[in-house]
Structures are given as structure tokens and as C-alpha cells.
Scaffold this motif. Structure first.
Motif, PDB file in Angstrom:
ATOM      1  N   VAL A  45      28.183  45.235  50.269  1.00  0.00           N
ATOM      2  CA  VAL A  45      27.574  44.949  48.974  1.00  0.00           C
ATOM      3  C   VAL A  45      28.667  44.681  47.939  1.00  0.00           C
ATOM      4  O   VAL A  45      28.537  43.789  47.105  1.00  0.00           O
ATOM      5  N   LEU A  46      29.750  45.438  48.012  1.00  0.00           N
ATOM      6  CA  LEU A  46      30.839  45.252  47.048  1.00  0.00           C
ATOM      7  C   LEU A  46      31.879  44.272  47.582  1.00  0.00           C
ATOM      8  O   LEU A  46      32.344  44.394  48.714  1.00  0.00           O
ATOM      9  N   GLU A  47      32.206  43.298  46.729  1.00  0.00           N
ATOM     10  CA  GLU A  47      33.248  42.336  47.082  1.00  0.00           C
ATOM     11  C   GLU A  47      34.192  42.200  45.893  1.00  0.00           C
ATOM     12  O   GLU A  47      33.835  42.538  44.763  1.00  0.00           O
ATOM     13  N   SER A  65      26.195  38.621  37.030  1.00  0.00           N
ATOM     14  CA  SER A  65      26.551  39.534  38.117  1.00  0.00           C
ATOM     15  C   SER A  65      26.837  40.931  37.585  1.00  0.00           C
ATOM     16  O   SER A  65      27.279  41.109  36.459  1.00  0.00           O
ATOM     17  N   PHE A  66      26.559  41.928  38.430  1.00  0.00           N
ATOM     18  CA  PHE A  66      26.997  43.289  38.145  1.00  0.00           C
ATOM     19  C   PHE A  66      28.435  43.396  38.612  1.00  0.00           C
ATOM     20  O   PHE A  66      28.708  43.357  39.817  1.00  0.00           O
ATOM     21  N   ASN A  67      29.371  43.478  37.666  1.00  0.00           N
ATOM     22  CA  ASN A  67      30.756  43.668  38.086  1.00  0.00           C
ATOM     23  C   ASN A  67      31.403  44.740  37.235  1.00  0.00           C
ATOM     24  O   ASN A  67      31.023  44.967  36.094  1.00  0.00           O
ATOM     25  N   VAL A  76      35.418  44.591  40.904  1.00  0.00           N
ATOM     26  CA  VAL A  76      34.532  44.384  42.050  1.00  0.00           C
ATOM     27  C   VAL A  76      33.166  43.903  41.563  1.00  0.00           C
ATOM     28  O   VAL A  76      32.773  44.129  40.422  1.00  0.00           O
ATOM     29  N   MET A  78      28.940  43.449  42.725  1.00  0.00           N
ATOM     30  CA  MET A  78      27.844  43.655  43.668  1.00  0.00           C
ATOM     31  C   MET A  78      27.358  42.250  44.039  1.00  0.00           C
ATOM     32  O   MET A  78      26.921  41.497  43.169  1.00  0.00           O
ATOM     33  N   PHE A 110      22.316  41.052  44.180  1.00  0.00           N
ATOM     34  CA  PHE A 110      22.143  41.652  42.861  1.00  0.00           C
ATOM     35  C   PHE A 110      22.487  40.660  41.754  1.00  0.00           C
ATOM     36  O   PHE A 110      23.562  40.071  41.763  1.00  0.00           O
TER      37      PHE A 110
END
Lengths: 409, 409
Positions: A45-47, A65-67, A76, A78, A110
Motif C-alpha cells: 500500500v505504501l510506496e 493522494s494521501f502522502n 511516502v 498510499m 486511496f
């Protein structure tokens, strides 16, 4: 103060009933993809933020994005989509993997979105990709997959249409209308072609290119290049159903290099793109390895569920539990042993355990959608004869435990 | 500059080979849980920070969770465990759900951990819970589920042991050793009982309570209360295998209220808790609804895979693909039609599409672990006779397409 039972905005709680629907839908997705030899994969999920900064649409990465920064100071994200992850994975084992390589996944993704129909902050997305084929036979295969997916859910041909375009031909038409154009901004405008009125579109286009009339000829199909006809002919001849050439399909992502397609809901009240994909030959090469030609598509669970629902294609999904044991008296432990014997016959069996009155236990079985109730008390255990009742039909019979696996439950 | 192919620290890329293992393991988990009437659910990866602040161990939430502020100023957490989510979900529909309520899930959970054996930043965890039963028959059922899980993977009885304790009795022993004690800190020390030497443990305990010898009598089993014997007798009589009373089992989470248990790997080289659970009757009530007695357990994929591996319990997992079509000449489209006919018989069929030489295509089939290769060229299409070769055994036969579904592939 009490804790709040509300789930985080834009996410969903899947109670067993909703989960049954997802399991059914994803199960069919898996079945169709595996029938074409696609193998399932998954990624984190995390990149790293950098993974998306390069090629995902800027709007999605920067604004949707959720970062966040981890404690080691790394930014990072999601994952907002799966394509960068699968490209990274293929690049990492570029030499070891056998081509053509077919992979699929059903990740949760996400996006930080305002809520609207079909858009959530957490959603699931089928991703299917074929790596290592540089001719249109790869696109054809994925379009056959799309046909088969729709067929497997019972969607009639009239319910959807596949619209195909070529980014190469589209880019040529854009450049013909102005040689020094910034392609991305025109592509973004064309991606909204269906959402704008003709006048709005023309007005915006005029601010971006010098000779809008040249581009419009392509977009309206007035002057389709020969190659466009050749491509669509090949696709149709290969047996793809419900497919047309559609010069206004652009797709939002920057990484597409040639054929792009979108699958439309043909219902006039909901006439819009449900999902799509295309060829992106450059992405694996961005990781410093030799490029790998790739075609892929992605379809989201929310949009697809809406399509199934509006076409009345979702059946009643039964409980996985075959038998609900109603206990008479304080015999939970013995009832559990009865259940154990039935489980040895591969039956799914619940024991009530509540110690409630019999009619209340039956109500619970009904609530859970279990059709068969088995009554277990002292006298049943002694005689070895048990009453089995179908609470849907009201039918009752007296049976031994060994007879139960033979019955149509 | 090239993008980096490395996945984010503490996460895993699941290529089809690794994914096959997960699918096999999770498939068995699902099968066992559903055989006991548990129904699958799922919840969001993102939850409000407050949800964990209340009851999850402070160490996990404050130091080991990924949490950040969203753009609306809300603090959100990537779920470090599933228990708060399922409690929230049950509280939200407290009145609508039928009890006993059995639910399971296999969520991915996230912890900000330094890497060490069996600990990752993203892992999957089977969670199984039974809601609405306030007697030990609920614990018994979940311990039977544990037995069945181990049995279904072929684990011998000697490979594991279930150790049961009571938080009620443990708390009493702690309070007997010092009435005004801070329970949580002593519980945390006991949770590390197996990891510390006897002297280390005694030294630390002496700093926390006035009469350590009183507590030590409980912990060493020298003076077990009668209720402890009664509980374990009930559990054993009900048919639970490999279970003992173990006064030093504490569990890390603050929310447990009575019985707790841990399942140990008995291999002397790896003698440690693999997974565990217990009763937490207070958590649903934290959401401002009437409390619901609950027992549950959770088991992680990494630890369990290590257990299976060290006990040699992972079989060779075959490809899902039945037939690999090797194409002779430029006949991709026709080969795809042949594949389509075989797919109608529920076979999973891959078409090579690469246009490579025949021996290279066969190598690719081998690499992907597909056993059966079907050769398709102009002459085969004309005659309707196809060569089918098992590349494991070398066996060859000439068949029509309609004969293939009858063959043992």
C-alpha cells in the motif's frame, strides 16, 4: 466520552452482507482473468512518492493522494493506483520473468477526494496487464477479457460499448493544429470532451491551439486517418464485441503511448466511462532497464457495482453457512461435537451458544440468512435422531447425522 | 534519473509465486473459519486516531503506527490492528446484528517497526471474533478453531501448544502483591516473562511491587487458584487439544478482560508465541452502546508462514493455468479463438503471443510452471488435430479440441 462509531469519510465498512457482494464480484473477476492465464500479484500500500511524481497524472499525485513523511524523513504515498507498482515490480525482475507476462491484482487504492457518486477515498480496482507484446494482439486479448468479464456477469451486449482511440494519431492531430503545443493540457481538455458542451469545448480549445478546426476534424471523425480504420478492423475481425473507434477518448494518465480505450455504460441516464486502459510502452523503462511493451486496464469496484445494480445483475447471495444448530438446554459442548462431525463432511455449521429460547435462536438463524436449522438437545443426542427444518419452506424431517451430507441443503 | 525499483522498507512485493502461497494460506483460513459459521467482513485501512488512543497498547499507537493529519486537520491512522475497527462496526449496528455474531477478516495492518524476523511494516492478519457469548463456551469454540486450523495445514499435535491464562486471576495475584499497583506496567513486564532471564525478571518485578513473592507463586504455578483448574478442566473436557494453563501469559493489549491465550511453536529452536487472543468484554461498550461480551484472536501471515516452513508443511503450489498454447507462425488471432473454445470448458488457457521460436515459447511455459503445451499452427487449424504435450513427463498425444476437457491435465 464515548468513541465515535463513524468510519472515516469516503471509506466503507463491509459487514458480512456487503462483503458477500465483494467476494462474489472479485471471485468472478479472478475466474475470468485466470481463464486467460493471468496470475495474481500484490504490492505494498505504501510506496515512495517519487514513484508517482514521474508519470501518474500530476493532479492525482499532488492534490488527490494521501502522502506524508515517515520518521526517517522519506515521503511516502498510499497508492492512488497500481500501474506504477506493477511497472516497478516488473523492472526489478526484468531478466527473470518470462514474457508474455500476464498479471492481475485487486488492490485497494486511496485518493483524497471530495465525495461524489462513484468516487471514494478507498476503493478496490481490478488491474490486468500484459507485458512483452508490442503488437495489437495484446490489446485484442485485453478487449476479449473485457467482453468475457461483461458476459460472465450477464451484461447484455447493448449495456456497454468499448471506445478505442490511438494516442499516436491523436497526438499527430494535436500537433497538426499547432506544432509547438503543450500536449498534456490539450489531452486533459479532450479527456473532458463528454462533460463539456460543444461551445465550452471549442472556446477552451481555441485558447490552447492555433488551428482548432484541424484538430476538430479528427475529434469529430470527419477525417479519420487510414491507420485508425486499420486498427479497428483488426480488432473487430479478431472477434471483439461492442467496439468502435472513438477519436475523443484520451484517458487521464500521462503514461499512455498508443492505443487507449474506455468502456461506456450505454444507459442514457448514466452514459459515461466505467473503466479503461491502454498501451504504456515506456513505464518499465523509466526504472533504468530495457523497456517492456505493456497494455493494461483497471476497473473500480464502486463504478462496476453501480453498473451491475442499475442493470439488475446482482443475484441474491446466500449465506456460506449450511446448518444452524439450535441448542435445547445447557448442551453447548455436546452441540459443538455434533457440529464437528458435520464439519468433517465439509459442511459449514454454526452452533447458537447463546442459551436463548428456541424461537429466538431460530430468529437469529433467519437474520443470518441460514436456511437449515438442526435441533440438538439431550433426547436427540440419546436417540441419535435429529429434527432438521428448512426455515424458508417450513419443511421438516428427522434424520441421523450421517444422513445429513446426502441431503440437498 | 531512473526510478528506484526497491519497495518501501518493511513491505513485500508479491509476485505470482509468492502470491500463490498467500492465496493458498488465506484460502485455508477462510475454509476453516467458514466451517464454524464465521462470516467475512472488512473495514477501512484509515481510521481516526482516537479509535486507538483508548485501548490499543500505548506503545503501538504512539510509537509504532503510521499516523498523519489529513487536509481537514483530522489525525488518521493506518490500522495497526483490526480489533478496534470490528468493535466500532459492531457498536454501530449494535441493535441490528444477530448474536452470537461470528466474524472474521484477513486485513493488511501497518506498524512502523524496525525490521526483524517476523515483524514487518505491512502484514496480513487473520482476525476471528465471536460477539454476544459471556460464558467459556465462546473461548472453547475459538480454541477448537485453532485446533482445526493447525490440523488443516497438517501440523502435528507435537508442533504447537495453546497456553491459557485468566487476566482476572492474574490481576488478583498482582493486586495481592501490592494493592495500589499500576496494573498495566506489571502486565507489560509479565508479557516479557519468556524473553527475560529469571534474575532480570525478579529484579524488575521488585521495582514494581512490594511483595513480589506473592505474585511469583501465581506465576510459577506454585499456588494456582481453584478457578484456574476449573477453567482448564472445562476446556480440556470439551475436546480442545494441546492446551495447558500457563500463569505467565499476559498479552500486550490493554483491552483484555478475562481469558487470554497464546499459541506456541514447540520447536526448541523457535519456542515462542506465534499468535493469540482472549476475551475483551468492554470494547464495544466504549462506543456508548450496551456492552457486548467478545472473544477473539489474531494470527499474522509472516509468523505463520515461518511456522509452516520450519515444519515443512508448504506443498508445491501449481500454476492455475491448465494449458499453454504455443503458436506456430503468425496466427495469434486464430490461436486466441482456439483458447476461447477451451475456456468455454472452464479451462484456464494462455496464448503465447510473443511470436518467438517454438522452443523459446516452451521455455516460457516451463518458467511459468504450466505443464501442458498445445501446439497451434495453420496445419493444426486445418486438420482439427492438435499435438498436446506434457512438458513434465514428455508424454505427447494428438487430440481434437473437444477431447481436451476429458483428459486428466
Amino acid at each position: 466520552m464515548s468513541l465515535n462509531t463513524q468510519n472515516y469519510k469516503g471509506t466503507r465498512d463491509f459487514y458480512p452482507e456487503e462483503m458477500r457482494l465483494s467476494k462474489w464480484m472479485f471471485g468472478k473477476w479472478r475466474e475470468v482473468l485466470e481463464s486467460f492465464g493471468y496470475e495474481e500479484y500484490d504490492g505494498p500500500v505504501l510506496e515512495s512518492f517519487d514513484l508517482y511524481a514521474a508519470k501518474t497524472s500530476e493532479e492525482i499525485v499532488q492534490e488527490q493522494s494521501f502522502n506524508f513523511e515517515d520518521r526517517g524523513g522519506r515521503r511516502v504515498v498510499m497508492r492512488p493506483e497500481m500501474t506504477p507498482t506493477v511497472s516497478r515490480m516488473v523492472a526489478k525482475k526484468r531478466q527473470e520473468l518470462g514474457y508474455p507476462l500476464r498479471m492481475y491484482s485487486i488492490p485497494n487504492c486511496f485518493r483524497y477526494e471530495r465525495q461524489q457518486r462513484g468516487r471514494l477515498r478507498e476503493f478496490w480496482q481490478l488491474n490486468a496487464d500484459i507485458f512483452g507484446v508490442d503488437t495489437v494482439v495484446a490489446e485484442i486479448e485485453l478487449l476479449l477479457v473485457v467482453n468475457k468479464l461483461m458476459e460472465s456477469f450477464g451484461a447484455p451486449d447493448s449495456a456497454y460499448q468499448i471506445r478505442v482511440n490511438s494516442r499516436v494519431l491523436l497526438n499527430e492531430a494535436i500537433i497538426d493544429s499547432q506544432p509547438q503545443v503543450e500536449l498534456a493540457s490539450v489531452l486533459r481538455l479532450i479527456d473532458n470532451y463528454d462533460k463539456l458542451s460543444s461551445d465550452e469545448f471549442d472556446a477552451k480549445l481555441a485558447t490552447l491551439v492555433d488551428k482548432p478546426e484541424v484538430l476538430k476534424k479528427y475529434l469529430t471523425g470527419e477525417s479519420l486517418p487510414e491507420q485508425a480504420q486499420a486498427v479497428i478492423d483488426k480488432i473487430v475481425t479478431a472477434g471483439v464485441q461492442n467496439v468502435v473507434y472513438s477519436p475523443t477518448i484520451a484517458r487521464g494518465f500521462d503514461y499512455y503511448t498508443d492505443i487507449v480505450f474506455e468502456v461506456f455504460d450505454t444507459n442514457p441516464e448514466n452514459n459515461r466511462a466505467m473503466f479503461g486502459g491502454g498501451r504504456y510502452d515506456g513505464l518499465v523503462g523509466e526504472f533504468g532497464v530495457a523497456p517492456v511493451p505493456t497494455v493494461g486496464f483497471g476497473m473500480g469496484d464502486v463504478t462496476f457495482e453501480n453498473f451491475l445494480r442499475s442493470n439488475d445483475l446482482i443475484p441474491v447471495l446466500p449465506s456460506e453457512t449450511d446448518i444452524y444448530i439450535v441448542t435445547i438446554g445447557d448442551i453447548a459442548v455436546q452441540a459443538q461435537q455434533v457440529a464437528g462431525r458435520l464439519r468433517d463432511y465439509s459442511l459449514n455449521v454454526t452452533v447458537d451458544l447463546s442459551g436463548k429460547k428456541i424461537d429466538k435462536q431460530i430468529k437469529t438463524a433467519e437474520k443470518k440468512g441460514v436456511n437449515n436449522v438442526l435441533f440438538v438437545g439431550e433426547s436427540e443426542l440419546e436417540s441419535g435422531q435429529f429434527k432438521l427444518k428448512n426455515i424458508q419452506t417450513g419443511e421438516e424431517q428427522t434424520v441421523t447425522l450421517d444422513q445429513i451430507p446426502e441431503l440437498p441443503l
